[in-house]
Design an enzyme around this catalytic site. Structure first.
Site, PDB file in Angstrom:
ATOM      1  N   ASP A 226      39.140  24.653  21.039  1.00 28.31           N
ATOM      2  CA  ASP A 226      40.473  24.076  21.233  1.00 28.31           C
ATOM      3  C   ASP A 226      40.442  22.567  21.512  1.00 28.31           C
ATOM      4  O   ASP A 226      41.494  21.947  21.658  1.00 28.31           O
ATOM      5  CB  ASP A 226      41.204  24.796  22.382  1.00 28.31           C
TER       6      ASP A 226
ATOM      7  N   ILE B  19      33.532  28.948  15.934  1.00 32.46           N
ATOM      8  CA  ILE B  19      34.444  30.027  16.354  1.00 32.46           C
ATOM      9  C   ILE B  19      35.386  30.454  15.229  1.00 32.46           C
ATOM     10  O   ILE B  19      35.531  31.643  14.955  1.00 32.46           O
ATOM     11  CB  ILE B  19      35.278  29.603  17.592  1.00 32.46           C
TER      12      ILE B  19
ATOM     13  N   LYS C  60      48.841  27.467  29.316  1.00 33.75           N
ATOM     14  CA  LYS C  60      49.515  28.457  28.463  1.00 33.75           C
ATOM     15  C   LYS C  60      48.629  29.688  28.268  1.00 33.75           C
ATOM     16  O   LYS C  60      49.091  30.818  28.372  1.00 33.75           O
ATOM     17  CB  LYS C  60      49.819  27.820  27.102  1.00 33.75           C
ATOM     18  N   ASN C  61      47.336  29.455  27.999  1.00 36.11           N
ATOM     19  CA  ASN C  61      46.465  30.588  27.673  1.00 36.11           C
ATOM     20  C   ASN C  61      46.099  31.434  28.891  1.00 36.11           C
ATOM     21  O   ASN C  61      45.481  32.490  28.747  1.00 36.11           O
ATOM     22  CB  ASN C  61      45.202  30.110  26.963  1.00 36.11           C
TER      23      ASN C  61
ATOM     24  N   CYS D 191      45.798  33.456  10.163  1.00 33.57           N
ATOM     25  CA  CYS D 191      46.558  32.268  10.530  1.00 33.57           C
ATOM     26  C   CYS D 191      45.850  31.063   9.967  1.00 33.57           C
ATOM     27  O   CYS D 191      44.775  31.189   9.377  1.00 33.57           O
ATOM     28  CB  CYS D 191      46.792  32.185  12.034  1.00 33.57           C
TER      29      CYS D 191
ATOM     30  N   LEU E 252      37.928  44.285  17.581  1.00 38.08           N
ATOM     31  CA  LEU E 252      37.227  44.571  18.840  1.00 38.08           C
ATOM     32  C   LEU E 252      38.192  45.072  19.914  1.00 38.08           C
ATOM     33  O   LEU E 252      37.822  45.880  20.767  1.00 38.08           O
ATOM     34  CB  LEU E 252      36.464  43.331  19.322  1.00 38.08           C
TER      35      LEU E 252
ATOM     36  N   ARG F 206      50.422  35.015  17.856  1.00 40.73           N
ATOM     37  CA  ARG F 206      49.390  36.059  17.802  1.00 40.73           C
ATOM     38  C   ARG F 206      49.079  36.635  19.172  1.00 40.73           C
ATOM     39  O   ARG F 206      48.666  37.784  19.291  1.00 40.73           O
ATOM     40  CB  ARG F 206      48.108  35.481  17.214  1.00 40.73           C
TER      41      ARG F 206
ATOM     42  N   ARG G 236      54.638  24.666  20.928  1.00 42.69           N
ATOM     43  CA  ARG G 236      54.170  25.991  21.345  1.00 42.69           C
ATOM     44  C   ARG G 236      53.328  25.891  22.605  1.00 42.69           C
ATOM     45  O   ARG G 236      53.295  26.837  23.398  1.00 42.69           O
ATOM     46  CB  ARG G 236      53.316  26.619  20.240  1.00 42.69           C
TER      47      ARG G 236
ATOM     48  N   ARG H  23      41.018  35.730  12.146  1.00 43.60           N
ATOM     49  CA  ARG H  23      41.366  36.172  13.502  1.00 43.60           C
ATOM     50  C   ARG H  23      41.647  37.682  13.599  1.00 43.60           C
ATOM     51  O   ARG H  23      42.754  38.104  13.917  1.00 43.60           O
ATOM     52  CB  ARG H  23      42.544  35.355  14.041  1.00 43.60           C
ATOM     53  N   PRO H  24      40.632  38.492  13.356  1.00 43.60           N
ATOM     54  CA  PRO H  24      40.813  39.944  13.423  1.00 43.60           C
ATOM     55  C   PRO H  24      40.986  40.432  14.868  1.00 43.60           C
ATOM     56  O   PRO H  24      40.701  39.688  15.813  1.00 43.60           O
ATOM     57  CB  PRO H  24      39.502  40.480  12.844  1.00 43.60           C
TER      58      PRO H  24
HETATM   59  C1  UD1 Z   1      41.805  32.493  22.317  1.00 38.36           C
HETATM   60  C2  UD1 Z   1      42.785  31.396  22.642  1.00 38.36           C
HETATM   61  C3  UD1 Z   1      42.699  30.310  21.597  1.00 38.36           C
HETATM   62  C4  UD1 Z   1      41.248  29.835  21.452  1.00 38.36           C
HETATM   63  C5  UD1 Z   1      40.327  31.021  21.217  1.00 38.36           C
HETATM   64  C6  UD1 Z   1      38.838  30.649  21.208  1.00 38.36           C
HETATM   65  C7  UD1 Z   1      44.659  32.487  23.776  1.00 38.36           C
HETATM   66  C8  UD1 Z   1      46.054  32.957  23.681  1.00 38.36           C
HETATM   67  N1  UD1 Z   1      44.125  31.949  22.654  1.00 38.36           N
HETATM   68  O1  UD1 Z   1      42.176  33.028  21.055  1.00 38.36           O
HETATM   69  O2  UD1 Z   1      43.510  29.223  22.013  1.00 38.36           O
HETATM   70  O3  UD1 Z   1      41.198  28.981  20.327  1.00 38.36           O
HETATM   71  O4  UD1 Z   1      40.491  31.993  22.237  1.00 38.36           O
HETATM   72  O5  UD1 Z   1      38.475  30.140  22.452  1.00 38.36           O
HETATM   73  O6  UD1 Z   1      44.025  32.555  24.814  1.00 38.36           O
HETATM   74  N2  UD1 Z   1      37.036  38.112  16.808  1.00 38.36           N
HETATM   75  C9  UD1 Z   1      36.631  39.229  16.114  1.00 38.36           C
HETATM   76  N3  UD1 Z   1      37.225  40.433  16.403  1.00 38.36           N
HETATM   77  C10 UD1 Z   1      38.187  40.556  17.362  1.00 38.36           C
HETATM   78  C11 UD1 Z   1      38.583  39.406  18.051  1.00 38.36           C
HETATM   79  C12 UD1 Z   1      37.994  38.198  17.756  1.00 38.36           C
HETATM   80  O7  UD1 Z   1      35.780  39.160  15.242  1.00 38.36           O
HETATM   81  O8  UD1 Z   1      38.683  41.673  17.574  1.00 38.36           O
HETATM   82  C13 UD1 Z   1      36.407  36.807  16.507  1.00 38.36           C
HETATM   83  C14 UD1 Z   1      37.386  35.802  15.899  1.00 38.36           C
HETATM   84  O9  UD1 Z   1      37.450  35.926  14.503  1.00 38.36           O
HETATM   85  C15 UD1 Z   1      36.774  34.482  16.312  1.00 38.36           C
HETATM   86  C16 UD1 Z   1      36.152  34.794  17.687  1.00 38.36           C
HETATM   87  O10 UD1 Z   1      36.034  36.204  17.732  1.00 38.36           O
HETATM   88  O11 UD1 Z   1      35.758  34.101  15.441  1.00 38.36           O
HETATM   89  C17 UD1 Z   1      36.945  34.299  18.874  1.00 38.36           C
HETATM   90  O12 UD1 Z   1      38.260  34.766  18.783  1.00 38.36           O
HETATM   91  P1  UD1 Z   1      39.090  35.089  20.114  1.00 38.36           P
HETATM   92  O13 UD1 Z   1      38.355  34.621  21.310  1.00 38.36           O
HETATM   93  O14 UD1 Z   1      39.537  36.510  20.051  1.00 38.36           O
HETATM   94  O15 UD1 Z   1      40.329  34.167  19.933  1.00 38.36           O
HETATM   95  P2  UD1 Z   1      41.704  34.444  20.578  1.00 38.36           P
HETATM   96  O16 UD1 Z   1      41.519  35.319  21.776  1.00 38.36           O
HETATM   97  O17 UD1 Z   1      42.631  34.878  19.492  1.00 38.36           O
END
Ligand code: UD1
Length: 417
Positions: free
Chosen positions: A305, A327, A22-23, A117, A126, A93, A397, A122-123
């Protein structure tokens, strides 16, 4: 609302086929917005998030067809809107993944800002910082990200945290930017590499994916292609733990064991026998299950995950295990439900101490998110008596027919409508 009913105590045995990831499928579908040509995708898992993405692509004017046989055709010749509405983003998301492609190709986008969530804040700061470095303006207005550019240009972008969808969004945007973009401290997840492979087939110039530094040289336009989605390493890992926790003997087929090295090494340390083939592996559960600590980190380390599923395994361990989640700040909601099944778990901030050796008993439990749902199924497989899992829509999902796959391996499990 559907529920899953499990009567625990059956060791699993046999072979299970792993579905597409899925991802990896979600960013591939979003990437199809980067070209006016058709993109043909294979090995798409027919799960709820995929159908939500199809609805999103159709909403913005693409022709998007997803078939039960795992193929999809997406053609975004012209769009009638550049907006990902709140109603869709709030259910998924990963809708944020259309931001990069829309800004890259159409120079504008309006995407609902995903809220928090269950598992944490989950900001997406970046994602926005990176687009701004490439010359876009991003404002948050009325709950929406409004992004606009006169044309993206290459940039050096250092991401302070490793972010999977952030890396994917910026990599997609950069494919059509003017000049070279360097993404530093990029995510190395196999899903990122699979997306880079698709983009290269579309004509993009990308190097370094799978490492912490990705270089993208922008091109004028991208073209259609055919692309295969990688197998779902998290689904494979979930079945691996299902075999270990039930002291079963399961061959997990149609997957990439190398992408599961951290999980399989960890599983081996807990006493399970793991035999690795080229596109499959076999897990034989053993007594005792040895309690081992684990910490989640970005790939190639142990994935967040798989944390909930591993916690289910540790409830059956021979001692105590400390599980550290680095994470997401609130990803232990499944622990409360496991405690209702008789587990001994104490949470302190980002650490959970799981004291094993207690038999679980079936109970009515609530799934709080996708991987939590999977972990409750695993707990239900070893619990005495009946477990009834509510809010199964989280499971739907991201897992394709998990209850049917488990039933084929001998589990006493059914979906209750
Ligand atoms: C993706 C996966 C999710 C997995 C996660 C971590 C998909 C659709 N989802 O989620 O299944 O659990 O990676 O491997 O592929 N962060 C920031 N700023 C940002 C973005 C992220 O601070 O702009 C932080 C988040 O708060 C978190 C970390 O970075 O602590 C990792 O988040 P991220 O890798 O972005 O998770 P997703 O991409 O949402």
């Amino acid at each position: 609302m559907d529920k899953i009913r499990i009567t625990g105590g059956k060791p699993l045995a046999g072979r299970v086929e792993i579905s597409g990831a899925k991802n990896a499928a979600l960013p591939a579908m979003a990437a199809s917005l980067l070209t006016a040509d058709a993109i043909q995708l294979e090995n798409i898992p027919y799960v709820r998030d995929i159908l939500t993405t199809r609805a999103l692509l159709q909403e913005i004017g693409a022709d998007a067809e997803v078939r039960q046989d795992g193929t999809a055709t997406i053609k975004a010749a012209e769009l009638r809107s550049h907006e990902a509405p709140y109603e869709l983003v709030k259910t998924m998301r990963a809708s944020i993944l259309v931001l990069g492609p829309l800004v890259g190709r159409f120079r504008k986008a309006r995407v609902s800002l995903p809220g928090g969530c269950a598992i944490g804040a989950r900001p997406v700061n970046l994602h926005l910082m990176g687009l701004e470095r490439m010359g876009a303006r991003c404002d948050v207005v009325h709950g929406y990200i409004e992004a606009y550019t006169e044309g993206l240009h290459g940039a050096y972008i250092l991401m302070e945290t490793v972010t999977v969808t952030g890396t994917e969004n910026l990599m997609m945007a950069a494919t059509l930017a003017d000049g070279e973009t360097v993404l530093d401290n990029a995510a190395c997840e196999p899903e990122v590499t699979n997306l880079a492979d698709l983009l290269r087939s579309m004509g993009a110039q990308i190097e370094g994916d799978g490492t912490r530094t990705i270089r993208i040289r922008g091109v004028r336009r991208l073209r259609g292609c055919r692309h295969r989605i990688i197998p779902d390493r998290i689904e494979a890992g979930t079945f691996a733990i299902a075999s270990a926790i039930t002291r079963g003997d399961v061959e997990i087929c149609n997957c990439e064991p190398r992408q599961l090295t951290s999980v399989l090494t960890q599983l081996n340390q807990t006493g399970a026998e793991v035999v690795i083939g080229s596109k499959s592996f076999r897990v034989r559960g053993r007594n005792p299950i040895i309690s081992k600590n684990v910490t989640t980190y970005p790939y190639p380390a142990f994935p967040t995950d798989m944390q909930a599923q591993y916690m289910a395994l540790m409830t059956q361990g021979d001692g105590s295990a400390v599980i550290t989640e680095t994470i997401f700040e609130n990803r232990f909601l499944h622990a409360q439900e496991m405690i209702r099944m008789g587990a001994d778990i104490t949470i302190d901030g980002r650490q959970a101490v799981v004291r094993g050796g207690r038999p679980l008993t079936g109970a009515r439990v609530l799934a709080s998110d996708l991987r939590a749902s999977a972990s409750l199924i695993l707990a239900g497989l070893v619990a005495r008596g009946e477990t009834l899992i509510d809010r199964v829509y989280h499971l739907d999902r991201g897992y394709y027919r998990i209850e049917e796959k488990l039933a084929l391996l001998g589990a006493d499990i059914e979906r209750v409508k």
